[in-house]
Design an enzyme around this catalytic site. Sequence first.
Site, PDB file in Angstrom:
ATOM      1  N   SER A  14      52.133  67.556 -33.751  1.00 28.51           N
ATOM      2  CA  SER A  14      52.325  67.733 -32.405  1.00 28.51           C
ATOM      3  C   SER A  14      51.750  66.527 -31.758  1.00 28.51           C
ATOM      4  CB  SER A  14      51.751  68.623 -31.543  1.00 28.51           C
ATOM      5  OG  SER A  14      50.424  68.855 -31.907  1.00 28.51           O
ATOM      6  N   PHE A  15      50.410  65.949 -31.871  1.00 30.50           N
ATOM      7  CA  PHE A  15      50.048  64.699 -31.123  1.00 30.50           C
ATOM      8  C   PHE A  15      50.587  63.408 -31.791  1.00 30.50           C
ATOM      9  CE2 PHE A  15      46.733  61.710 -30.047  1.00 30.50           C
ATOM     10  CZ  PHE A  15      46.604  61.979 -28.589  1.00 30.50           C
ATOM     11  N   ARG A  35      54.171  63.280 -44.643  1.00 36.15           N
ATOM     12  CA  ARG A  35      54.252  63.169 -46.060  1.00 36.15           C
ATOM     13  C   ARG A  35      55.480  64.167 -46.665  1.00 36.15           C
ATOM     14  NH1 ARG A  35      48.254  65.167 -47.781  1.00 36.15           N
ATOM     15  NH2 ARG A  35      48.394  66.461 -45.695  1.00 36.15           N
ATOM     16  N   LYS A 108      39.941  64.927 -34.208  1.00 39.79           N
ATOM     17  CA  LYS A 108      38.560  65.502 -33.543  1.00 39.79           C
ATOM     18  C   LYS A 108      37.914  66.459 -34.654  1.00 39.79           C
ATOM     19  CE  LYS A 108      40.342  64.825 -29.027  1.00 39.79           C
ATOM     20  NZ  LYS A 108      40.914  65.417 -27.705  1.00 39.79           N
ATOM     21  N   LYS A 191      33.593  69.756 -28.928  1.00 34.21           N
ATOM     22  CA  LYS A 191      34.248  70.650 -28.043  1.00 34.21           C
ATOM     23  C   LYS A 191      34.963  71.932 -28.563  1.00 34.21           C
ATOM     24  CE  LYS A 191      38.007  68.582 -28.212  1.00 34.21           C
ATOM     25  NZ  LYS A 191      39.518  69.201 -28.366  1.00 34.21           N
ATOM     26  N   ASP A 244      37.344  66.549 -21.950  1.00 40.99           N
ATOM     27  CA  ASP A 244      37.981  67.103 -22.979  1.00 40.99           C
ATOM     28  C   ASP A 244      37.540  68.771 -23.167  1.00 40.99           C
ATOM     29  OD1 ASP A 244      39.501  67.374 -25.335  1.00 40.99           O
ATOM     30  OD2 ASP A 244      38.437  66.101 -26.194  1.00 40.99           O
ATOM     31  N   SER A 254      45.681  74.858 -25.980  1.00 44.04           N
ATOM     32  CA  SER A 254      44.791  74.353 -26.995  1.00 44.04           C
ATOM     33  C   SER A 254      44.634  75.133 -28.193  1.00 44.04           C
ATOM     34  CB  SER A 254      43.167  74.349 -26.217  1.00 44.04           C
ATOM     35  OG  SER A 254      42.286  74.323 -27.195  1.00 44.04           O
ATOM     36  N   ARG A 255      44.655  74.502 -29.224  1.00 39.04           N
ATOM     37  CA  ARG A 255      44.856  75.022 -30.724  1.00 39.04           C
ATOM     38  C   ARG A 255      43.506  76.041 -30.946  1.00 39.04           C
ATOM     39  NH1 ARG A 255      46.805  70.224 -34.359  1.00 39.04           N
ATOM     40  NH2 ARG A 255      45.385  69.088 -32.899  1.00 39.04           N
ATOM     41  N   VAL A 279      46.485  72.859 -37.564  1.00 41.95           N
ATOM     42  CA  VAL A 279      45.113  72.997 -37.938  1.00 41.95           C
ATOM     43  C   VAL A 279      44.170  73.049 -36.853  1.00 41.95           C
ATOM     44  CG1 VAL A 279      43.159  71.347 -38.755  1.00 41.95           C
ATOM     45  CG2 VAL A 279      45.423  71.213 -40.071  1.00 41.95           C
TER      46      VAL A 279
END
Length: 340
Positions: A14-15, A35, A108, A191, A244, A254-255, A279
């Site tokens: 996504s990012f 990949r 991160k 965080k 953040d 937020s995941r 992830v």
Amino acid sequence: MIARQPIAVLGGGSFGTALANLLAENGHVVRLWMRDPEQAEAIRTRRENPRYLKGVRVLPGIEPVTDLAATVSASELIFVVLPSSALRQVLQPVSALLDGKMLVSTTKGIEAQSFKLMSQIIEEIAPRARIGVLSGPNLAREIAEHALTASVIASEDEALCQAVQAVLHGRTFRVYASGDRFGVELGGALKNVYAIMAGMAASLGMGENTKSMLITRALAEMTRFAARLGANPMTFLGLAGVGDLIVTCTSPKSRNYQVGHALGQGLALEEAVARLGEVAEGVNTLRVLKAKAEELGVYMPLVAGLHAILFEGRTLAQVIEALMTGEPKTDVDFISTSGF
């Protein structure tokens, strides 16, 4: 030089997709490496990333690719948007092609075995590369939907910072520069742990006072730990620290927050991560952070408490009770107040 060359984005999550769109909106040709050939073909034909960023159009200036060597060879500026667990595996085979390249990590996370941050691993793999870190309160979907957003590019290389600012800065995305690469990257990694606890608190219906307490004490823990490792504590008062932390601990987008919310609903950790489908770096970071805090003798009761919940069978209510009945501490003890 960058204007005449494609910019590489390694990672089709996504990012990575949102970042590629930002670059393409600013007129740059982008090669988005992944990949999975089927995923690349789906993006190429549908002009959408159906798995990770459904409903967001992938701009024409973005070419999904699967040839890593060709991708990094053709680009001087490379954004590394890979899960921490895959970074070595992906970059090591092309290390000889990275000399002199500008490599900007957005991941991160912290490597379990070495406690190295991602830019430190990149530095180890490509010692002659120019390295930076992009971090801040940057939810991928909000970036893709043009919500006003700010980020930080951190590097000792001022020219690299200026190059990243030039290619990313736009009408809805502002990029600030920092020379504290270590502090900026550490804030982004730490965080994630607290976002899991914040998601649990929200799921269990805890009040706004409680949520505020958790976020504020999380900032104290993060900064105390970072200062012990030599980072500048003032960095944690900026976008890559408190900025953040706030967005990750308050947003259902937020995941790591989503994982915590699922845990609060009674799901097992494995089920919560599986439901997410992406992830959540905070789970991996928690394990290594608790061990490192104990090794260094840094007081981190929230980290210890979350570890007890996820891996030792404790409940959030039990952990909060222990925190509330513990010995009172100083509020802001991570920045010297002498001279104020």
